[in-house]
Design a protein around this motif. Structure first.
Motif, PDB file in Angstrom:
ATOM      1  N   UNK A  95       2.764  23.522  -4.977  1.00  0.00           N
ATOM      2  CA  UNK A  95       2.608  22.893  -3.667  1.00  0.00           C
ATOM      3  C   UNK A  95       2.332  21.414  -3.912  1.00  0.00           C
ATOM      4  N   UNK A  96       3.204  20.556  -3.404  1.00  0.00           N
ATOM      5  CA  UNK A  96       3.059  19.107  -3.569  1.00  0.00           C
ATOM      6  C   UNK A  96       2.737  18.501  -2.205  1.00  0.00           C
ATOM      7  N   UNK A  97       1.732  17.625  -2.179  1.00  0.00           N
ATOM      8  CA  UNK A  97       1.258  17.051  -0.927  1.00  0.00           C
ATOM      9  C   UNK A  97       1.218  15.527  -1.026  1.00  0.00           C
ATOM     10  N   UNK A  98       1.767  14.858   0.003  1.00  0.00           N
ATOM     11  CA  UNK A  98       1.611  13.408   0.132  1.00  0.00           C
ATOM     12  C   UNK A  98       0.871  13.143   1.433  1.00  0.00           C
ATOM     13  N   UNK A  99      -0.166  12.300   1.363  1.00  0.00           N
ATOM     14  CA  UNK A  99      -0.922  11.912   2.553  1.00  0.00           C
ATOM     15  C   UNK A  99      -0.893  10.393   2.678  1.00  0.00           C
ATOM     16  N   UNK A 100      -0.426   9.900   3.822  1.00  0.00           N
ATOM     17  CA  UNK A 100      -0.464   8.471   4.104  1.00  0.00           C
ATOM     18  C   UNK A 100      -1.563   8.180   5.108  1.00  0.00           C
ATOM     19  N   UNK A 101      -2.406   7.174   4.805  1.00  0.00           N
ATOM     20  CA  UNK A 101      -3.478   6.819   5.742  1.00  0.00           C
ATOM     21  C   UNK A 101      -3.506   5.304   5.933  1.00  0.00           C
ATOM     22  N   UNK A 102      -4.218   4.857   6.934  1.00  0.00           N
ATOM     23  CA  UNK A 102      -4.204   3.458   7.344  1.00  0.00           C
ATOM     24  C   UNK A 102      -5.007   2.597   6.365  1.00  0.00           C
ATOM     25  N   UNK A 103      -4.364   1.506   5.921  1.00  0.00           N
ATOM     26  CA  UNK A 103      -5.044   0.547   5.045  1.00  0.00           C
ATOM     27  C   UNK A 103      -6.085  -0.252   5.824  1.00  0.00           C
ATOM     28  N   UNK A 104      -7.121  -0.675   5.119  1.00  0.00           N
ATOM     29  CA  UNK A 104      -8.145  -1.502   5.747  1.00  0.00           C
ATOM     30  C   UNK A 104      -7.966  -2.983   5.465  1.00  0.00           C
ATOM     31  N   UNK A 105      -7.246  -3.321   4.386  1.00  0.00           N
ATOM     32  CA  UNK A 105      -6.994  -4.710   3.999  1.00  0.00           C
ATOM     33  C   UNK A 105      -5.512  -4.870   3.690  1.00  0.00           C
ATOM     34  N   UNK A 106      -4.863  -5.880   4.275  1.00  0.00           N
ATOM     35  CA  UNK A 106      -3.468  -6.224   3.992  1.00  0.00           C
ATOM     36  C   UNK A 106      -3.372  -7.733   3.835  1.00  0.00           C
ATOM     37  N   UNK A 107      -2.825  -8.177   2.710  1.00  0.00           N
ATOM     38  CA  UNK A 107      -2.671  -9.622   2.452  1.00  0.00           C
ATOM     39  C   UNK A 107      -3.991 -10.365   2.625  1.00  0.00           C
ATOM     40  N   UNK A 108      -5.058  -9.740   2.156  1.00  0.00           N
ATOM     41  CA  UNK A 108      -6.407 -10.323   2.221  1.00  0.00           C
ATOM     42  C   UNK A 108      -6.935 -10.487   3.643  1.00  0.00           C
ATOM     43  N   UNK A 109      -6.330  -9.770   4.591  1.00  0.00           N
ATOM     44  CA  UNK A 109      -6.810  -9.799   5.966  1.00  0.00           C
ATOM     45  C   UNK A 109      -7.279  -8.406   6.388  1.00  0.00           C
ATOM     46  N   UNK A 110      -8.312  -8.357   7.184  1.00  0.00           N
ATOM     47  CA  UNK A 110      -8.870  -7.092   7.640  1.00  0.00           C
ATOM     48  C   UNK A 110      -8.000  -6.476   8.723  1.00  0.00           C
ATOM     49  N   UNK A 111      -7.633  -5.227   8.528  1.00  0.00           N
ATOM     50  CA  UNK A 111      -6.885  -4.482   9.538  1.00  0.00           C
ATOM     51  C   UNK A 111      -7.874  -3.794  10.476  1.00  0.00           C
ATOM     52  N   UNK A 112      -7.702  -4.034  11.757  1.00  0.00           N
ATOM     53  CA  UNK A 112      -8.602  -3.446  12.752  1.00  0.00           C
ATOM     54  C   UNK A 112      -8.040  -2.147  13.318  1.00  0.00           C
ATOM     55  N   UNK A 113      -6.691  -2.077  13.402  1.00  0.00           N
ATOM     56  CA  UNK A 113      -6.061  -0.927  14.060  1.00  0.00           C
ATOM     57  C   UNK A 113      -4.563  -0.939  13.769  1.00  0.00           C
ATOM     58  N   UNK A 114      -3.959   0.232  13.743  1.00  0.00           N
ATOM     59  CA  UNK A 114      -2.506   0.368  13.713  1.00  0.00           C
ATOM     60  C   UNK A 114      -2.086   1.142  14.951  1.00  0.00           C
ATOM     61  N   UNK A 115      -1.139   0.576  15.710  1.00  0.00           N
ATOM     62  CA  UNK A 115      -0.639   1.255  16.905  1.00  0.00           C
ATOM     63  C   UNK A 115       0.792   1.710  16.640  1.00  0.00           C
ATOM     64  N   UNK A 116       1.000   3.004  16.664  1.00  0.00           N
ATOM     65  CA  UNK A 116       2.317   3.567  16.379  1.00  0.00           C
ATOM     66  C   UNK A 116       3.073   3.839  17.679  1.00  0.00           C
TER      67      UNK A 116
END
Length: 231
Positions: A114-135
């Protein structure tokens, strides 16, 4: 003269300032319709529709099909920017351990991995703080595309027994789980390769986009990791 419904997504929606509209047109094909939209919304839109971003083209679907180029009265035309990145979960999160448990219970006697991949929201991108992702998603097309991906991958990998894709469409916070891909295999190789290929197909060939809310502004994430500042 005919009427067609045009759907706009992600940064294209920023240009038109609407998610959809019904247009009256004399156009017989998609190319002509693009020129009409260019006269309405300017050269920036035409450039995106013709050239895409980083060489990845905007997909134009007529009634959910990319192969249809002619348009007729009553058609629905969807303009899909390159996506950021089964089942769609609208408006709620999934229970990671419960989903893995349920999928594992489906394993037949010949299964061995059983192989599992989990993607979750990053907190830092390009040295900037991520507050939220809206899909957001072109839901009908994406559900159809998930089924196509699953069938395509199952045909390709002979030792693959089953495959599942789950993607949340919601406003998500850093650390929250967004994407789950699981594969049951007779051995490990096909299951691992199937998950890797499925991940790339989900990221690049489905109608899912994300708006990254950061401490330095808002950005549409498209064509992999390209960021387009929200207008």
């Amino acid at each position: 003269m005919k009427k067609v419904k045009v759907l706009y997504f992600a940064f294209i929606k920023d240009i038109t300032h609407k998610s959809n509209e019904v247009l009256e047109t004399e156009c017989e094909d998609v190319g002509c319709l693009i020129e009409q939209l260019g006269k309405m919304y300017g050269n920036e839109l035409v450039n995106f529709l013709k050239n895409g971003i980083n060489g990845i083209k905007v997909s134009i679907l007529v009634n959910g099909s990319a192969s249809t180029k002619n348009i007729k009265d009553g058609d629905e035309v969807a303009l899909l920017p390159p996506p950021s990145g089964g089942d769609l979960i609208i408006g709620k999160r999934f229970d990671l351990l419960e989903e893995i448990r349920k999928f594992r219970e489906k394993a037949p006697p010949e299964a061995g991995s059983l192989v599992v991949y989990v993607g979750f929201v990053k907190g830092i991108v390009d040295n900037h703080k991520v507050l939220e992702l809206r899909y957001e998603a072109y839901e009908e097309y994406t559900r159809k595309r998930f089924l196509e991906i699953k069938e395509e991958i199952k045909r390709k990998y002979s030792d693959l027994i089953d495959l599942e894709i789950i993607h949340v469409i919601e406003s998500m916070k850093p650390g929250e789980n967004v994407l789950l891909i699981m594969a049951l295999g007779k051995g490990r190789k096909d299951a691992i390769d199937a998950v890797k290929e499925t991940l790339e197909l989900v990221k690049h060939s489905t109608g899912i986009w994300k708006l990254e809310i950061r401490d330095d502004g808002e950005y549409w994430v498209v064509a992999g990791n390209t960021r387009v500042k929200k207008q």
